[in-house]
Write a protein that holds these residues in place. Structure first.
Motif, PDB file in Angstrom:
ATOM      1  N   LYS A 127       0.814  -0.963   0.083  1.00 43.41           N
ATOM      2  CA  LYS A 127       0.014   0.052  -0.066  1.00 43.41           C
ATOM      3  C   LYS A 127       0.676   1.199  -0.044  1.00 43.41           C
ATOM      4  CE  LYS A 127      -3.949  -2.063   2.258  1.00 43.41           C
ATOM      5  NZ  LYS A 127      -5.032  -1.998   3.548  1.00 43.41           N
ATOM      6  N   GLY A 128       2.214   0.910   0.010  1.00 47.68           N
ATOM      7  CA  GLY A 128       3.085   2.158   0.024  1.00 47.68           C
ATOM      8  C   GLY A 128       3.449   2.723   0.937  1.00 47.68           C
ATOM      9  N   ILE A 129       3.207   1.931   2.279  1.00 52.96           N
ATOM     10  CA  ILE A 129       3.374   2.514   3.575  1.00 52.96           C
ATOM     11  C   ILE A 129       4.676   1.992   3.924  1.00 52.96           C
ATOM     12  CG2 ILE A 129       2.579   2.540   5.969  1.00 52.96           C
ATOM     13  CD1 ILE A 129      -0.209   2.158   4.878  1.00 52.96           C
ATOM     14  N   ASN A 130       5.699   2.909   4.231  1.00 52.38           N
ATOM     15  CA  ASN A 130       7.023   2.164   4.790  1.00 52.38           C
ATOM     16  C   ASN A 130       6.904   1.933   6.319  1.00 52.38           C
ATOM     17  OD1 ASN A 130       8.436   2.593   2.135  1.00 52.38           O
ATOM     18  ND2 ASN A 130       8.749   4.831   2.574  1.00 52.38           N
ATOM     19  N   SER A 131       7.543   0.776   6.736  1.00 52.65           N
ATOM     20  CA  SER A 131       7.667   0.434   8.180  1.00 52.65           C
ATOM     21  C   SER A 131       8.808  -0.489   8.359  1.00 52.65           C
ATOM     22  CB  SER A 131       6.401  -0.386   8.378  1.00 52.65           C
ATOM     23  OG  SER A 131       5.910  -0.757   9.690  1.00 52.65           O
ATOM     24  N   ASP A 132       8.836  -1.015   9.499  1.00 49.32           N
ATOM     25  CA  ASP A 132      10.186  -1.962   9.903  1.00 49.32           C
ATOM     26  C   ASP A 132       9.349  -2.977  10.500  1.00 49.32           C
ATOM     27  OD1 ASP A 132      12.954  -2.024  10.888  1.00 49.32           O
ATOM     28  OD2 ASP A 132      11.697  -2.745  12.627  1.00 49.32           O
ATOM     29  N   LEU A 133       9.946  -4.362  10.023  1.00 47.50           N
ATOM     30  CA  LEU A 133       9.360  -5.652  10.403  1.00 47.50           C
ATOM     31  C   LEU A 133       9.183  -5.856  11.656  1.00 47.50           C
ATOM     32  CD1 LEU A 133       8.140  -8.250   9.598  1.00 47.50           C
ATOM     33  CD2 LEU A 133      10.389  -8.987   8.929  1.00 47.50           C
ATOM     34  N   GLU A 134      10.495  -5.561  12.518  1.00 47.68           N
ATOM     35  CA  GLU A 134      10.825  -5.580  13.867  1.00 47.68           C
ATOM     36  C   GLU A 134       9.518  -4.784  14.513  1.00 47.68           C
ATOM     37  OE1 GLU A 134      13.802  -5.390  17.291  1.00 47.68           O
ATOM     38  OE2 GLU A 134      14.572  -5.147  15.288  1.00 47.68           O
ATOM     39  N   LYS A 135       9.382  -3.406  14.186  1.00 48.79           N
ATOM     40  CA  LYS A 135       8.327  -2.695  14.801  1.00 48.79           C
ATOM     41  C   LYS A 135       7.060  -3.278  14.717  1.00 48.79           C
ATOM     42  CE  LYS A 135       6.499   2.058  14.819  1.00 48.79           C
ATOM     43  NZ  LYS A 135       6.650   3.438  14.129  1.00 48.79           N
ATOM     44  N   VAL A 136       6.646  -3.546  13.594  1.00 48.81           N
ATOM     45  CA  VAL A 136       5.331  -4.327  13.111  1.00 48.81           C
ATOM     46  C   VAL A 136       5.139  -5.470  14.191  1.00 48.81           C
ATOM     47  CG1 VAL A 136       3.941  -5.262  11.332  1.00 48.81           C
ATOM     48  CG2 VAL A 136       5.104  -3.491  10.790  1.00 48.81           C
ATOM     49  N   GLU A 137       6.221  -6.405  14.220  1.00 45.06           N
ATOM     50  CA  GLU A 137       6.049  -7.340  15.151  1.00 45.06           C
ATOM     51  C   GLU A 137       5.629  -7.022  16.715  1.00 45.06           C
ATOM     52  OE1 GLU A 137       8.502 -11.284  16.896  1.00 45.06           O
ATOM     53  OE2 GLU A 137       8.951 -10.398  15.060  1.00 45.06           O
ATOM     54  N   GLN A 138       6.485  -5.997  17.041  1.00 41.84           N
ATOM     55  CA  GLN A 138       6.327  -5.246  18.408  1.00 41.84           C
ATOM     56  C   GLN A 138       5.040  -4.802  18.572  1.00 41.84           C
ATOM     57  OE1 GLN A 138       9.594  -2.592  18.760  1.00 41.84           O
ATOM     58  NE2 GLN A 138      11.048  -4.178  19.429  1.00 41.84           N
TER      59      GLN A 138
END
Length: 228
Positions: free
Chosen positions: A166-177
């Motif tokens: 969807k074009g939203i930048n994120s961080d995998l570790e942050k998403v898991e947290q």
């Protein structure tokens, strides 16, 4: 019973699908609804809509959120979410809403208001409804109940890839947290916590495609010859 478009009598029944974020509830529920020709109700989207409105108003006090829930109209039409007549289907998936929706969903007065709407949706027509307390609170008498779960790392990866698409930048570790924190909030809230209904069928979706999960659910429902 209801009369179908071809004049035949059809059974009206509900399918409840619960589980934590990222387990595949929405995707599977939509597919099940289409296969069974039932209405699909994404209850999580309703809480997201209230969250979005609170964020837009800049009023995130408990009293303010309750007022928003009481005065707002939420409709689900052809899978689209309308808040006060406005299509917010895409907006409610923003990370800012992700961060706050559990707080909104934990407020008893908000849950009471939205549960009333959800039950009304299921009152006169068959529905496939997904959320976190459908089989335990919203539709405790649903004919079929399923609880979808998956390893948190897999759920995080799914959510991460969904955001990237969807074009939203994120961080995998942050998403898991964030998912772990949301799980904790949902399971520990006093009002309608996330838990498995006693009569629900548990399905681990960790290593299954949505189609495989759908087929497993349909196979279970097909055992009732009066339904399919």
């Amino acid at each position: 019973m209801r009369v179908s478009s071809n004049g035949k009598l059809e059974k009206v029944y509900s399918v409840a699908i619960d589980g934590p974020a990222g387990a595949g509830k929405s995707t599977v529920a939509k597919m099940i609804a289409e296969r069974l020709n039932l209405a699909y109700v994404d209850t999580g989207a309703m809480y997201r809509a209230i969250t979005l409105k609170a964020l837009e108003r800049g009023n995130f006090s408990k009293k303010g959120i309750i007022k928003i829930a009481e005065e707002s109209t939420i409709e689900i039409i052809n899978g689209r979410i309308y808040l006060d007549g406005r299509d917010v289907t895409e907006e409610i998936r923003k990370p800012s809403v992700d961060e706050k929706v559990s707080t909104v969903a934990s407020i008893p007065q908000v849950r009471k208001r939205l549960v009333e709407i959800q039950r009304q949706m299921a009152k006169n027509s068959g529905v496939v409804m997904d959320g976190r307390d459908i089989g335990t609170t919203v539709l405790p008498n649903a004919k079929y109940k399923f609880y979808l779960t998956a390893d948190i790392k897999i759920r995080a990866k799914r959510r991460y890839e969904e955001m990237l698409n969807k074009g939203i930048n994120s961080d995998l570790e942050k998403v898991e947290q964030e998912l772990a924190q949301r799980d904790k909030q949902d399971m520990e809230r006093e009002c309608s916590p996330l838990k498995v209904a006693e009569d629900a069928v548990i399905i681990d979706t960790s290593h299954k495609t949505p189609e495989e999960v759908v087929n497993e659910i349909l196979d279970y429902i097909k055992r009732d010859e009066n339904v399919l």
